[in-house]
Enzyme design. Structure first.
Site, PDB file in Angstrom:
ATOM      1  CB  SER A 149      -0.905   0.062   1.079  1.00 29.84           C
ATOM      2  OG  SER A 149      -0.076   0.045   2.425  1.00 29.84           O
ATOM      3  CD  GLU A 202       5.983  -2.058  -9.183  1.00 32.45           C
ATOM      4  OE1 GLU A 202       4.861  -1.646  -9.466  1.00 32.45           O
ATOM      5  OE2 GLU A 202       6.886  -2.088  -9.846  1.00 32.45           O
ATOM      6  CB  CYS A 219      -2.117  -2.698  -7.489  1.00 29.62           C
ATOM      7  SG  CYS A 219      -1.133  -3.886  -8.389  1.00 29.62           S
ATOM      8  CD  GLU A 250      -5.255   0.209  -4.099  1.00 31.17           C
ATOM      9  OE1 GLU A 250      -4.954   0.137  -2.861  1.00 31.17           O
ATOM     10  OE2 GLU A 250      -4.928  -0.387  -5.081  1.00 31.17           O
TER      11      GLU A 250
HETATM   12  P1  NAD Z   1       0.382  -3.521   2.921  1.00 30.94           P
HETATM   13  O1  NAD Z   1       1.367  -2.079   2.531  1.00 30.94           O
HETATM   14  O2  NAD Z   1      -0.277  -3.718   4.036  1.00 30.94           O
HETATM   15  O3  NAD Z   1       1.402  -4.826   3.213  1.00 30.94           O
HETATM   16  C1  NAD Z   1       2.402  -4.929   2.306  1.00 30.94           C
HETATM   17  C2  NAD Z   1       3.553  -5.648   2.969  1.00 30.94           C
HETATM   18  O4  NAD Z   1       4.429  -4.662   3.836  1.00 30.94           O
HETATM   19  C3  NAD Z   1       3.067  -6.965   3.862  1.00 30.94           C
HETATM   20  O5  NAD Z   1       4.456  -7.861   3.552  1.00 30.94           O
HETATM   21  C4  NAD Z   1       3.305  -6.169   5.153  1.00 30.94           C
HETATM   22  O6  NAD Z   1       3.572  -7.328   6.226  1.00 30.94           O
HETATM   23  C5  NAD Z   1       4.677  -5.301   4.947  1.00 30.94           C
HETATM   24  N1  NAD Z   1       4.655  -4.252   5.976  1.00 30.94           N
HETATM   25  C6  NAD Z   1       3.643  -3.511   6.386  1.00 30.94           C
HETATM   26  N2  NAD Z   1       3.857  -2.681   7.369  1.00 30.94           N
HETATM   27  C7  NAD Z   1       5.283  -2.504   7.150  1.00 30.94           C
HETATM   28  C8  NAD Z   1       6.473  -1.758   7.887  1.00 30.94           C
HETATM   29  N3  NAD Z   1       6.058  -1.068   8.871  1.00 30.94           N
HETATM   30  N4  NAD Z   1       7.421  -2.088   7.672  1.00 30.94           N
HETATM   31  C9  NAD Z   1       7.946  -3.119   6.779  1.00 30.94           C
HETATM   32  N5  NAD Z   1       6.984  -3.932   6.069  1.00 30.94           N
HETATM   33  C10 NAD Z   1       5.578  -3.732   6.470  1.00 30.94           C
HETATM   34  O7  NAD Z   1      -0.374  -3.888   1.647  1.00 30.94           O
HETATM   35  P2  NAD Z   1      -1.225  -5.135   1.381  1.00 30.94           P
HETATM   36  O8  NAD Z   1      -2.566  -4.865   2.082  1.00 30.94           O
HETATM   37  O9  NAD Z   1      -0.563  -6.371   1.619  1.00 30.94           O
HETATM   38  O10 NAD Z   1      -1.299  -5.188  -0.219  1.00 30.94           O
HETATM   39  C11 NAD Z   1      -2.375  -4.267  -0.782  1.00 30.94           C
HETATM   40  C12 NAD Z   1      -1.797  -3.343  -1.459  1.00 30.94           C
HETATM   41  O11 NAD Z   1      -0.575  -3.491  -2.343  1.00 30.94           O
HETATM   42  C13 NAD Z   1      -2.692  -2.391  -2.375  1.00 30.94           C
HETATM   43  O12 NAD Z   1      -2.608  -1.073  -2.051  1.00 30.94           O
HETATM   44  C14 NAD Z   1      -2.357  -2.891  -3.742  1.00 30.94           C
HETATM   45  O13 NAD Z   1      -2.606  -1.908  -4.629  1.00 30.94           O
HETATM   46  C15 NAD Z   1      -0.810  -2.885  -3.483  1.00 30.94           C
HETATM   47  N6  NAD Z   1      -0.171  -3.763  -4.632  1.00 30.94           N
HETATM   48  C16 NAD Z   1       0.559  -2.904  -5.100  1.00 30.94           C
HETATM   49  C17 NAD Z   1       1.057  -3.669  -6.744  1.00 30.94           C
HETATM   50  C18 NAD Z   1       2.014  -3.117  -7.389  1.00 30.94           C
HETATM   51  O14 NAD Z   1       2.652  -3.608  -8.206  1.00 30.94           O
HETATM   52  N7  NAD Z   1       1.636  -1.693  -7.686  1.00 30.94           N
HETATM   53  C19 NAD Z   1       0.917  -5.150  -6.632  1.00 30.94           C
HETATM   54  C20 NAD Z   1       0.148  -5.660  -5.895  1.00 30.94           C
HETATM   55  C21 NAD Z   1      -0.417  -4.964  -4.509  1.00 30.94           C
END
Ligand code: NAD
Length: 491
Positions: free
Chosen positions: A239, A260, A294, A391
């Site tokens: 995110s 990403e 995403c 989203e």
């Molecule tokens: P998220 O940001 O909550 O988590 C992503 C990852 O980051 C997870 O492994 C999580 O454990 C880790 N994380 C969370 N807080 C952290 C911190 N403080 N330090 C280090 N790591 C941390 O996202 P999500 O809910 O897992 O995924 C959904 C999001 O991802 C959506 O916003 C989606 O659009 C995005 N996404 C983007 C792409 C792209 O290619 N642009 C692809 C897939 C998903």
């Protein structure tokens, strides 16, 4: 797939941390549970790393870096190719595992295994095509040599929504470039990544080159690594708020980053569009991954002359979709990942309806076992509705209208995000204009899916920095070094 298949596939997944080629429990002995979102059942228990485990994984990656960078590119390529072959051989089991921990229908999981594996094949081909250049400087007084070398140990953080593809999109080019890695998968879906790491080891990846830490304390484990001078690169998919926190941490050391992040894709249907194709594209762009992508179309913007027809046709198709457990035959829409995701879909739909949108089909959470939300079509979404700026990440197709191209582009660009856009039109010149005017990293012109290992995937604006896949993907893991020499003909 039978219950026996499910048990067999789950029993085969490693559940420890993978550090320096060994599977081991967390130092603290702590574990956490992984659930099947369609039933709420615990399907596995995996190691829960703390900061000390993360640092041990970085130690291993740092120790392995020089030797891995010195492995001939052809050998790195062959290892990746073997991993690709194994992924293809085990595709059915990997797909089942993915559906069990993430929920999407099996056919879609098979699609992700095919898509995710392609990054491994692509990187195996790119590993032997890294080159530099040699030239004479304009003054003729010297020679310039440009060479590429691996950036060094990387931290790769992945989200839960595409547990294989988001991992292969990072691990494969990093390895091809000669980098070692620490992978931190999402705690909601760690199993597919653990299985992938097992396959990479089987394919011959040496100890310490790929390390994986599963954890419920992502911040505690990752921040010390990001602040550690031995780490040379952070690649994150997730995110935008978390990405921006990580960028702030990375800025202290000017750490190289790829991001990403989130999207808010517009899906434009012009009055000259092939409506059959637009409907098919809409269903793909919206309901793939149960809307949890995403790249999911978030805002359907339809020309006012064709809006009624478009809405009628998509509603017929969406109303006929079958909700259920992703492992069952004939299921089109699986569960959302957890209760929070269902609450969010419910909140966004209720808000849009309160502001004047009309529910054509669906529009409610499903009570009972699992975390389901109905496949939904909303018509007449009004400005100010929260889902236009957020989203949705769920199976909700939300339609509003435009009168001309200028309004369509203005509305499409009215977002902080810029990952992908879709447009359906028969006018080629308009398609070209959109490629130049839409603020997006990717455009699907008369198609509902853009993802492909051979193409540079990534966004502009708050959707991120850098690209994955294509010729660009491996560059994220390479440094450019320039060497100046005197003119060899000078006396
Ligand atoms: P998220 O940001 O909550 O988590 C992503 C990852 O980051 C997870 O492994 C999580 O454990 C880790 N994380 C969370 N807080 C952290 C911190 N403080 N330090 C280090 N790591 C941390 O996202 P999500 O809910 O897992 O995924 C959904 C999001 O991802 C959506 O916003 C989606 O659009 C995005 N996404 C983007 C792409 C792209 O290619 N642009 C692809 C897939 C998903």
């Amino acid at each position: 797939m039978s219950a026996a298949d499910e048990a067999r596939v789950l029993a085969a997944v490693p559940t420890g941390l993978h550090v320096d080629g060994e599977w081991a429990p967390a130092a603290s002995g702590r574990t956490f549970d992984v659930h099947d979102p369609s039933t709420g059942d615990v399907i596995a228990t995996v190691a829960d790393a703390d900061a000390s485990d993360g640092l041990r994984a970085l130690d291993a990656a740092v120790a392995a870096q020089a030797a891995w960078a010195a492995v001939p590119p052809r050998t790195r390529s062959d290892i990746l190719r073997r991993a690709f072959d194994l992924l293809r051989e085990r595709a059915d089991d990997l797909a089942l595992l993915m559906t069990l921990e993430m929920g999407k229908p099996l056919a879609e999981s098979r699609g992700e295994v095919a898509y995710g594996s392609e990054f491994v094949r692509w990187a195996s081909e790119e590993a032997v095509r890294v080159s530099g250049r040699y030239g004479t400087n304009p003054e003729g007084t010297g020679r310039t040599v440009v060479l590429k070398r691996p950036v060094g140990p990387c931290l790769l953080i992945t989200p839960w929504n595409f547990p294989l593809a988001m991992a292969t999109r990072k691990i494969a080019p990093a390895l091809a470039a000669g980098c070692t890695v620490v992978v931190k998968p999402a705690d909601l879906t760690p199993l597919t990544t653990l299985a992938l790491v097992g396959i990479l080891a089987e394919a011959g990846v040496p100890h310490g080159v790929v390390n994986v830490v599963t954890t419920t304390s992502a911040g505690d484990v990752c921040e010390p690594l990001i602040r550690d001078p031995r780490l040379r690169k952070l690649s994150f998919t997730g995110s935008t708020p978390v990405g921006s926190t990580l960028l702030a941490q990375a800025s202290e050391r000017v750490l190289r980053t790829s991001m990403e992040l989130g999207g808010n894709a517009p899906f434009l249907v012009f009055d000259d569009a092939d409506l059959d194709a637009a409907v098919e594209g809409a269903l793909l762009a919206k309901f793939r991954n149960v809307g949890q992508a995403c790249t999911a179309a978030n805002r359907f913007l339809v020309h006012e002359d064709v809006a009624d027809d478009f809405v009628r046709r998509v509603t017929e198709r969406v109303a006929a979709m079958t909700l259920g457990r992703g492992t069952d035959d004939g299921v089109d829409v699986g569960p959302l990942i957890d209760d929070r995701a269902v609450d969010k879909a419910e909140r966004l739909v209720d808000d849009a309806v309160a502001r004047g949108a009309v529910v054509r089909t669906g529009g409610a959470r499903v009570d009972g076992t699992g975390t389901f939300y109905e496949a939904t079509v909303l018509d007449g979404v009004r400005p100010g509705s929260e889902l236009l700026t957020t989203e949705i990440f769920g199976p909700v197709l939300a339609v509003s209208t435009f009168a001309d191209e200028e309004e369509a582009v203005r509305k499409a660009n009215d977002t902080e995000f810029g990952l992908v856009a879709y447009a359906f039109t028969r006018d080629l010149a308009r398609g070209q204009r959109l490629a130049e005017t839409l603020e997006t990293g990717m455009l699907g012109l008369n198609v509902g899916v853009v993802s492909n290992a051979s193409a540079p995937f990534g966004g502009v604006k708050a959707s991120g920095l850098g690209r994955e896949g294509g010729l660009e993907g491996i560059q994220e893991y390479l440094e450019t070094v320039y060497l100046m020499t005197p003119d060899p003909f000078a006396a």
